[in-house]
Design a protein around this motif. Structure first.
Motif, mmCIF file in Angstrom:
data_model
loop_
_atom_site.group_PDB
_atom_site.id
_atom_site.type_symbol
_atom_site.label_atom_id
_atom_site.label_comp_id
_atom_site.label_asym_id
_atom_site.label_seq_id
_atom_site.Cartn_x
_atom_site.Cartn_y
_atom_site.Cartn_z
ATOM 1 N N PRO A 66 27.337 45.373 78.211
ATOM 2 C CA PRO A 66 27.375 46.839 78.090
ATOM 3 C C PRO A 66 26.253 47.536 78.836
ATOM 4 O O PRO A 66 26.328 48.735 79.061
ATOM 5 C CB PRO A 66 27.237 47.087 76.589
ATOM 6 N N ASN A 67 25.184 46.851 79.157
ATOM 7 C CA ASN A 67 24.000 47.527 79.683
ATOM 8 C C ASN A 67 23.714 47.198 81.136
ATOM 9 O O ASN A 67 22.697 47.607 81.659
ATOM 10 C CB ASN A 67 22.761 47.119 78.879
ATOM 11 N N GLY A 68 24.543 46.415 81.756
ATOM 12 C CA GLY A 68 24.242 46.005 83.120
ATOM 13 C C GLY A 68 23.056 45.072 83.207
ATOM 14 O O GLY A 68 22.285 45.116 84.165
ATOM 15 N N LYS B 112 28.385 59.696 73.757
ATOM 16 C CA LYS B 112 28.718 59.796 75.177
ATOM 17 C C LYS B 112 28.757 58.400 75.800
ATOM 18 O O LYS B 112 29.612 58.119 76.645
ATOM 19 C CB LYS B 112 27.683 60.676 75.875
ATOM 20 N N MET B 113 27.804 57.550 75.393
ATOM 21 C CA MET B 113 27.787 56.193 75.941
ATOM 22 C C MET B 113 29.058 55.441 75.579
ATOM 23 O O MET B 113 29.519 54.583 76.332
ATOM 24 C CB MET B 113 26.565 55.437 75.423
ATOM 25 N N CYS B 114 29.622 55.762 74.402
ATOM 26 C CA CYS B 114 30.848 55.097 73.989
ATOM 27 C C CYS B 114 31.989 55.387 74.967
ATOM 28 O O CYS B 114 32.859 54.551 75.173
ATOM 29 C CB CYS B 114 31.252 55.544 72.589
ATOM 30 N N GLU B 115 31.982 56.584 75.552
ATOM 31 C CA GLU B 115 33.052 56.940 76.483
ATOM 32 C C GLU B 115 32.992 56.101 77.749
ATOM 33 O O GLU B 115 33.968 55.978 78.474
ATOM 34 C CB GLU B 115 32.956 58.430 76.839
ATOM 35 N N ARG B 116 31.830 55.557 78.018
ATOM 36 C CA ARG B 116 31.629 54.746 79.210
ATOM 37 C C ARG B 116 32.046 53.297 78.971
ATOM 38 O O ARG B 116 32.433 52.598 79.893
ATOM 39 C CB ARG B 116 30.147 54.824 79.569
ATOM 40 N N ASP B 117 31.955 52.869 77.699
ATOM 41 C CA ASP B 117 32.074 51.442 77.403
ATOM 42 C C ASP B 117 33.484 51.068 76.988
ATOM 43 O O ASP B 117 34.275 51.906 76.556
ATOM 44 C CB ASP B 117 31.116 51.071 76.272
ATOM 45 N N SER B 118 33.748 49.777 77.070
ATOM 46 C CA SER B 118 35.017 49.268 76.556
ATOM 47 C C SER B 118 34.903 49.151 75.036
ATOM 48 O O SER B 118 33.833 49.288 74.472
ATOM 49 C CB SER B 118 35.318 47.902 77.165
ATOM 50 N N TYR B 119 36.055 48.885 74.398
ATOM 51 C CA TYR B 119 36.039 48.909 72.933
ATOM 52 C C TYR B 119 35.202 47.779 72.341
ATOM 53 O O TYR B 119 34.639 47.928 71.270
ATOM 54 C CB TYR B 119 37.476 48.867 72.398
ATOM 55 N N GLY C 59 44.787 56.060 76.462
ATOM 56 C CA GLY C 59 45.526 54.892 76.900
ATOM 57 C C GLY C 59 44.794 54.043 77.916
ATOM 58 O O GLY C 59 45.303 53.031 78.366
ATOM 59 N N THR C 60 43.581 54.438 78.291
ATOM 60 C CA THR C 60 42.810 53.637 79.235
ATOM 61 C C THR C 60 41.934 52.653 78.469
ATOM 62 O O THR C 60 41.958 52.602 77.248
ATOM 63 C CB THR C 60 41.910 54.532 80.098
ATOM 64 N N LYS C 61 41.125 51.900 79.209
ATOM 65 C CA LYS C 61 40.300 50.901 78.544
ATOM 66 C C LYS C 61 39.046 51.498 77.919
ATOM 67 O O LYS C 61 38.361 50.828 77.160
ATOM 68 C CB LYS C 61 39.934 49.758 79.503
ATOM 69 N N ASN C 62 38.748 52.740 78.239
ATOM 70 C CA ASN C 62 37.633 53.419 77.590
ATOM 71 C C ASN C 62 38.173 54.527 76.703
ATOM 72 O O ASN C 62 39.190 55.133 77.024
ATOM 73 C CB ASN C 62 36.700 54.054 78.626
ATOM 74 N N PRO C 63 37.503 54.816 75.600
ATOM 75 C CA PRO C 63 37.956 55.945 74.788
ATOM 76 C C PRO C 63 37.678 57.256 75.495
ATOM 77 O O PRO C 63 36.726 57.372 76.277
ATOM 78 C CB PRO C 63 37.121 55.815 73.510
ATOM 79 N N ASP D 156 17.255 59.032 51.187
ATOM 80 C CA ASP D 156 17.245 57.823 52.012
ATOM 81 C C ASP D 156 17.747 58.098 53.416
ATOM 82 O O ASP D 156 18.760 57.573 53.851
ATOM 83 C CB ASP D 156 18.096 56.732 51.328
ATOM 84 N N PHE D 157 17.021 58.935 54.136
ATOM 85 C CA PHE D 157 17.430 59.257 55.492
ATOM 86 C C PHE D 157 17.064 58.135 56.449
ATOM 87 O O PHE D 157 15.998 57.555 56.349
ATOM 88 C CB PHE D 157 16.734 60.541 55.971
ATOM 89 N N VAL D 158 17.983 57.878 57.360
ATOM 90 C CA VAL D 158 17.642 57.068 58.528
ATOM 91 C C VAL D 158 17.859 57.983 59.716
ATOM 92 O O VAL D 158 18.963 58.456 59.958
ATOM 93 C CB VAL D 158 18.534 55.817 58.612
ATOM 94 N N ILE D 159 16.800 58.288 60.437
ATOM 95 C CA ILE D 159 16.893 59.371 61.416
ATOM 96 C C ILE D 159 17.850 59.037 62.563
ATOM 97 O O ILE D 159 18.612 59.906 62.973
ATOM 98 C CB ILE D 159 15.489 59.760 61.931
ATOM 99 N N PRO D 160 17.860 57.819 63.100
ATOM 100 C CA PRO D 160 18.832 57.526 64.161
ATOM 101 C C PRO D 160 20.279 57.711 63.720
ATOM 102 O O PRO D 160 21.173 57.863 64.562
ATOM 103 C CB PRO D 160 18.566 56.061 64.490
ATOM 104 N N ASP D 161 20.514 57.710 62.407
ATOM 105 C CA ASP D 161 21.855 57.956 61.897
ATOM 106 C C ASP D 161 22.177 59.446 61.926
ATOM 107 O O ASP D 161 23.299 59.843 62.227
ATOM 108 C CB ASP D 161 21.907 57.388 60.475
ATOM 109 N N ILE D 162 21.164 60.273 61.639
ATOM 110 C CA ILE D 162 21.368 61.715 61.670
ATOM 111 C C ILE D 162 21.509 62.190 63.107
ATOM 112 O O ILE D 162 22.350 63.013 63.434
ATOM 113 C CB ILE D 162 20.162 62.411 60.996
ATOM 114 N N ASP D 163 20.685 61.636 63.959
ATOM 115 C CA ASP D 163 20.524 62.094 65.329
ATOM 116 C C ASP D 163 20.990 60.975 66.239
ATOM 117 O O ASP D 163 20.232 60.102 66.585
ATOM 118 C CB ASP D 163 19.027 62.362 65.529
ATOM 119 N N ARG D 164 22.274 61.011 66.592
ATOM 120 C CA ARG D 164 22.767 59.865 67.340
ATOM 121 C C ARG D 164 22.522 60.049 68.820
ATOM 122 O O ARG D 164 23.089 59.635 69.659
ATOM 123 C CB ARG D 164 24.231 59.641 67.037
#
Lengths: 359, 158, 373
Positions: B77-79, C57-64, C325-329, C365-373
């Motif tokens: 995923p990261n190249g 946004k990174m998810c749109e670049r990656d395969s499932y 329908g493509t390989k990326n979402p 019980d906040f996890v900040i990376p969860d709030i701020d993706r």
């Protein structure tokens, strides 16, 4: 220079005392003696402070399933000395737009008040710099100077967290001084004197005061421990620093040696509170049941230190077990619980002494 | 009356808490869970599935199993993986055949997700169990996994 | 009466304090803009964006297959649950039925993740309230779970053990034994947690009646997870929309009605017991079966929108995938529990003290990376 009625510590120093008086005029000699004693107490101060920090770290580690410092020297005994050297060598940074004069003054307030505090303690029969007849009263008076340093430091550092911490410190110390005073007053009823050496002499014949005064003395001891912990701003009463709320509280903006002054003063304060407890409740340097009374060479200061360390470990036990109180609960505890109980206890003690029910 | 029962219950709960920490204090010697890390390097054994870094095992003839199919490069995923490949003439069959020149692995970009190793059809790359990956210069983190002069094991492509 | 007179006579002034982005109670890089009057909080304004990594946004670049490992980095304390959510969404779209073995293993590991997450929360909650020792006791127990994960998955925190269609590889032979050992050990430790913290009078005074969230507010702010259940709002996705193997285990939804910080604390302690009971029911009879359903090397989701919700350690995690329908979402959206829970913070801490804010935040019980993706 008659005001310098000093019981110069131990035999070795009394020979030095005689020698100094023999080689120089009287005024110069007494000033030299003063400087010497100041140096001895400063060294004592540094050693006690540094090794209490080490003890705290070790004890905390043992409570928390850790090992504690063990890298610098065997069992880490030079760890805090290394830390102190590091702090000395660090840059003294400060905030923009601070009140420079007060900012620099604050650490000295704190450290000087604690230094004066330890000067009156009878570490052993001879080892006492300053045996005044209002010893306990003097200790209260001096220990309340320290909070001025904290208030000034928090105010001058131009930081809101520091200011909140300092204000909390003010109300906390003022409230809890009452309880410390009243609980010790309860015991003074029993001894009939405020002089620390006299208080110990009373216990030589009648047993430790906590035994002599039984129930009210135990209540007084418990209140003293709670209030004393609050006086030293330690957990569960560490609202002044309150790491998770205020970052570092009143000393947020202090660095290097100035921070170290605050830090050491906290530990010396703990030592002072523990020493008062030992002198007033546990017979000072007297051995338990007089087991070492016959041994003339036995250093009585050892008994004093053992007892102090036990009390300090108890205070550390509090710190590493309990959550912190909220600021209004802190005041509720003092004004609604400790103070009324203390007053009732004082009456109770008076009745006991009047009816001669002491052991 | 609840004033006094409050005090009693409060003090009791505090003492209960102190018993817990006090118990650990007394058994501090055997209870310590600290691992003194740099000292226990000899005894510190990672689990066999531990994801330390991607390596390419070579046998005694300096041969690896990578055919240069680039599945890992696509799966990453990261190249983190770059394969520089070439076509060379196979001396036996005389046909042109794909072979890797360099299998470059950027450890600095790797998130240890394991997709490349799952994707590899010939098991040419595996996880190593080393855990000390810090270096003084980040250029050291770009590694060439195939050794110089190495060739593909015979029969891997089949 | 007297208080009111005083209040009118003494002139006070509100001031701002930046709590965070670097603050011990912020658990990361959460910045709270506080308006304070003395010790009383007048307004709390969370300011996000300090750890935004544009995961969606990174998810749109990656395969499932590649999306799965990114979700590890959202709520890193319940990483396996996040992975599971994405995999379930993809499987739902592809209409793959995973084997029973996969379902059971996923459930066990997710529950272990939940225990690990709640362990860490318990330690941090104690620490935020000033009892520093809790942290080390909690980490001692969490270490067992991390070892289990490390042996089976190879990583301790960001495991990436799930893959669309099943698991990446089978469990380690020691997995069952280690899990049983841990359960046995942990059952003796939760009562110790209670003795040390729950019963403590100072702790109870600090938490009871602090940061009260009513059920109505919980619904209108979209609060989920233990926070909602502390307010009496039944919101456990494991119960309401069972996924994986949750329909075949018997467990109670931890539910309390007080809605204060102590109730949220109690709910999490109850969830520890429930998680233990779920694992105990499943660990002895993990069925045999395929570890991974056969999928194509390049997964292409049919055109459409897919949504899957799971119960993460902090609440409901939703995964929305829009595929062309493509390989990326085309678009991926995560409905993270922390973000909705954070929105209610201002509402329930207004008028309380700084120490109450810290206690309330600890119970959320906040996890900040969860709030701020």
């Amino acid at each position: 220079m008659n005001f310098l009625i000093m019981n110069i510590p131990l035999n070795i120093t009394s020979t030095i005392h005689d020698w100094i008086y023999s080689i120089m005029p009287e005024t110069a000699a007494s000033i030299t003696i003063m400087v010497l004693i100041a140096v001895i107490y400063l060294a004592l101060f540094a050693i006690i402070g540094l090794y209490l920090v080490l003890l705290e770290r070790k004890v905390a580690a043992w409570f928390q399933l850790r090992l504690g410092p063990n890298r610098v020297g065997p069992w880490g005994i030079f760890q805090t000395i290394a830390d102190a050297l590091k702090l000395v060598s660090k840059e003294l940074t400060s905030n923009d737009r601070i009140d420079k004069f007060l900012y620099n003054l604050a650490p000295y307030f704190v450290i000087v008040s604690t230094l004066i505090g330890i000067s009156v303690f009878p570490f052993s029969k001879q080892f006492q710099a300053f045996d005044i007849n209002i010893g306990l009263f003097f200790l209260f008076a001096v220990s309340s100077i320290g909070v001025i340093g904290i208030l000034v430091g928090g105010w001058a550092s131009n930081n809101k967290f520091a200011l909140i911490g300092a204000m909390r410190s003010g109300l906390q110390t003022i409230s809890y001084e009452l309880s410390v005073g009243l609980s010790l007053l309860t015991m003074v009823l029993l001894t009939g004197t405020l002089q620390l050496s006299e208080i110990i002499e009373v216990q030589r014949t009648g047993g430790w005061l906590i035994l002599q005064g039984h129930i009210p003395a135990i209540i007084a001891f418990m209140i003293f421990m709670i209030a004393g912990t609050a006086e030293t701003n330690r957990a569960p009463f560490d609202l002044v620093e309150a790491e998770s709320e205020l970052g570092a509280g009143f000393h947020t903006e202090y660095s290097g040696m100035k921070f170290a002054y605050f830090f050491l003063a906290e530990f010396i304060n703990m030592f002072i509170i523990a020493s008062i407890a030992v002198v007033v409740f546990f017979g000072g340097w007297l051995s338990p049941f007089g087991i070492t009374d016959g041994i003339t060479w036995f250093p009585e200061v050892l008994w004093f230190l053992i007892k102090v360390v036990m009390i300090i470990i108890l205070m550390m036990w509090f710190r590493w077990t309990f959550p912190r109180l909220r600021v209004d609960q802190l005041l509720t505890l003092e004004w609604k619980y400790l103070l009324p109980i203390n007053l009732a206890n004082l009456m109770f003690m008076a009745v006991i002494i009047w009816m001669n029910w002491t052991i | 009356m609840s004033y006094f029962s409050d005090i009693y219950n409060g003090v009791k709960s505090l003492i209960t808490g102190m018993k817990v920490t006090g118990g650990y204090f007394i058994h501090a010697r055997k209870g310590a869970i600290t691992q003194q890390y740099p000292d226990n390097r000899e005894t510190l054994k990672m689990f066999d599935r531990f994801r330390g870094e991607v390596v390419m095992p070579h046998d005694e003839n300096n041969q690896h199993r990578c055919t240069g199919c680039q599945s890992c490069e696509i799966a990453c995923p990261n190249g983190s993986i770059e394969i520089i490949w070439d076509r060379a003439i196979d001396p036996e069959t005389g046909k042109k055949k794909k072979k890797i020149d360099k299998h470059i692995y950027h450890l600095s970009m790797c998130t240890m997700c394991g997709l490349c190793i799952e994707a590899c059809p010939t098991d040419a790359i595996v996880w190593a169990q080393n855990y000390e990956n810090s270096v003084y210069d980040r250029s050291y983190l770009t590694k060439t996994l195939n050794q110089p002069g190495s060739t593909v094991q015979a029969g891997v492509e089949d | 009466m007297a208080d009111q007179e005083l209040e009118t006579k003494i002139k006070t002034e509100e001031y701002f304090v930046n709590m965070g982005p670097q603050h011990p109670a912020a658990h990361g890089v959460l910045r709270l803009l506080l308006t304070i009057d003395g010790e009383i909080i007048k307004n709390v304004e969370p300011d996000l964006g300090y750890i935004h990594r544009s995961i969606e946004k990174m998810c749109e670049r990656d395969s499932y297959q590649q999306i799965v490992h990114l979700t590890d980095r959202m709520d890193y304390l319940s990483s396996n649950i996040n992975n599971e959510a994405v995999c379930l969404a993809v499987e739902k779209a592809l209409e793959i039925e995973v084997s029973d073995r996969v379902k059971v293993i996923r459930t066990i590991i997710s529950e272990l993740t939940r225990i690990a997450s709640h362990c860490l929360w318990w330690g941090v909650m104690g620490m935020d309230l000033g009892a520093l020792t809790t942290y080390f006791y909690a980490f001692r127990d969490r270490e067992y779970i991390n070892d289990i994960f490390e042996e089976t998955c190879g990583a301790r925190l960001t495991m990436n053990y799930n893959a669309p269609g099943g698991l990446m590889f089978d469990i380690h032979p020691n997995f069952v034994k280690r899990t049983k050992d841990f359960i046995k050990h942990f059952k003796t430790k939760i009562p110790e947690y209670d003795r040390l913290v729950t019963g403590n009078v100072i702790f109870q005074k600090r938490t009871k009646g602090v940061g009260v969230l009513t059920k109505e507010d919980a619904i209108s702010y979209g609060v989920t997870g233990p926070v909602a259940r502390g307010s009496g709002l039944s919101s456990d996705v494991r119960k309401l929309h069972p996924y994986s193997a949750y329909d075949r285990v018997d467990f109670k939804e931890a539910l309390l009605t007080a809605g204060d910080t102590f109730a949220r604390y109690e709910v999490r302690i109850m969830e520890l017991w429930e998680s233990i009971s779920i694992i105990e029911q499943l660990i002895d009879n993990i069925p045999e079966g395929e570890i991974k359903a056969t999928t194509k090397a390049v997964i292409k989701l049919p055109k459409g929108e897919y949504y899957q919700r799971v119960e993460a350690a902090r609440g409901e995690l939703g995964v929305y995938i829009n595929s062309t329908g493509t390989k990326n979402p085309y678009r991926v959206k995560f409905r993270s529990p922390g973000f909705s829970n954070l929105s209610v913070l201002n509402h329930i801490t207004k008028g309380s003290k700084i120490a109450d804010l810290v206690a309330t935040m600890a119970s959320f019980d906040f996890v900040i990376p969860d709030i701020d993706r």
